[in-house]
Design a protein around this motif. Structure first.
Motif, short mmCIF file in Angstrom:
data_model
loop_
_atom_site.label_atom_id
_atom_site.label_comp_id
_atom_site.label_asym_id
_atom_site.label_seq_id
_atom_site.Cartn_x
_atom_site.Cartn_y
_atom_site.Cartn_z
N CYS A 25 0.82 -1.21 0.00
CA CYS A 25 0.00 0.00 0.00
C CYS A 25 0.85 1.26 0.00
O CYS A 25 0.53 2.24 -0.70
CB CYS A 25 -0.95 0.00 1.20
N LYS A 27 3.91 1.60 -1.19
CA LYS A 27 4.58 1.74 -2.49
C LYS A 27 3.61 2.17 -3.58
O LYS A 27 3.99 2.90 -4.50
CB LYS A 27 5.26 0.43 -2.86
N GLN A 28 2.37 1.72 -3.47
CA GLN A 28 1.37 2.00 -4.51
C GLN A 28 0.47 3.19 -4.17
O GLN A 28 -0.48 3.49 -4.91
CB GLN A 28 0.51 0.75 -4.75
N ASP A 63 -9.26 2.00 -3.98
CA ASP A 63 -7.97 1.50 -3.52
C ASP A 63 -8.02 -0.02 -3.36
O ASP A 63 -7.05 -0.72 -3.66
CB ASP A 63 -7.61 2.17 -2.20
N TYR A 70 -3.16 -5.13 -8.33
CA TYR A 70 -1.72 -5.26 -8.11
C TYR A 70 -1.36 -6.71 -7.79
O TYR A 70 -0.39 -7.27 -8.34
CB TYR A 70 -1.26 -4.35 -6.96
#
Length: 274
Positions: A25, A27-28, A63, A70
């Motif tokens: 989370c 990193k993204q 999200d 992802y």
């Protein structure tokens, strides 16, 4: 049979899953917050409620979808971790996703559910818009509850409650499969999401988790979507800035410990090493 994990083992391994989830989370740039019993644990104990046997987080719907995407795109890279939901995990019953360490094997002890293969996990609850009134939210909850009941008929046609309920559930299962198709599992979650989006708006005041009715409480967006860091088991994770209001809505005076006879896990499963 591998080693059966103790409560302490489950908490320790769940923390590692939560750390991996938080890492992705961060990193993204995906939003999340600790939720339900895990949020109580963070505030009251700076870690797990001593007898709690799972981890709960919430993510805004967009999200949540991005996290699922992802995990699908990087499936090989993130092993032994895996995102489990209805579409990719045989017999998975829930309208929420679980992020799991698949070095372990989960076995449900609920006789009403078929076996499904996940590992040590955290629950991920998608936060959806829920309207501007309790009446609007209630209608959404009712629809999602009916959809989840229908999915249970589809997935688990056997009833442990006797001959007549068993026959009735088999007939209901046959009917759902005839209407939705035998591959309902592939689009059941998207069907619920689409219905929610069609009946709500990003301008709505309230959000909640209609796809999984742990509670019918709705939350003001401002107090749950804005987060801050808080200590949990020696590390820092996101919690909603309005945690006190949220927890009082859900549990009343959450700082008071329950009676000793209620201090035990309630989720009904065991986990073994593979």
């Amino acid at each position: 049979m591998g080693k059966v994990l103790t409560l302490a083992d489950i908490q320790s391994e769940s923390l590692l899953v939560l750390k991996k989830f938080d890492e992705i989370c961060e990193k993204q740039n995906l939003r999340y917050c600790l939720a339900y019993g895990t949020l109580i644990g963070a505030i009251r104990h700076n870690g797990f409620i001593p007898w709690d046997d799972d981890v709960d987080v919430m993510m805004p719907r967009d999200d949540y979808n991005a996290f699922i995407g992802y995990c699908q795109e990087h499936e090989k890279e993130i092993k032994p971790f895996k995102l489990n939901n209805r579409a990719n995990t045989l017999n998975y019953p829930y309208g929420i996703a679980r992020f799991s360490n698949m070095n372990y094997r989960y076995y449900t002890e609920n006789p009403c559910l078929k076996d499904f293969d996940i590992g040590v996990f955290i629950d991920i609850y998608p936060l959806d818009n829920c309207g501007n009134s309790e009446e609007e939210a209630s209608a959404l909850f009712d629809w999602c509850q009916a959809a989840n009941r229908e999915y249970d008929w589809y997935l688990n046609p056997t009833s442990p409650r006797g001959l007549l309920p068993n026959v009735a559930k088999h007939l209901l299962s046959f009917a759902v499969k005839a209407i939705r198709g035998k591959q309902y599992y592939l689009f059941a979650d998207k069907r619920m999401e689409n219905h929610i989006r069609e009946h709500t708006s990003d301008s709505d005041k309230y959000v909640s988790v209609p796809t999984r009715q742990v509670t019918r409480v709705v939350f003001d967006k401002e107090i749950i979507l804005n987060t801050e860091k808080h200590l949990f088991q020696g590390a820092y994770f996101n919690i909603p800035v309005g945690y006190d209001c949220i927890l009082r809505q859900l549990y009343g005076d959450y700082m008071i410990l329950p009676p000793e006879e209620q201090r035990h896990g309630t989720h009904g499963y065991r986990i073994e090493e593979r």
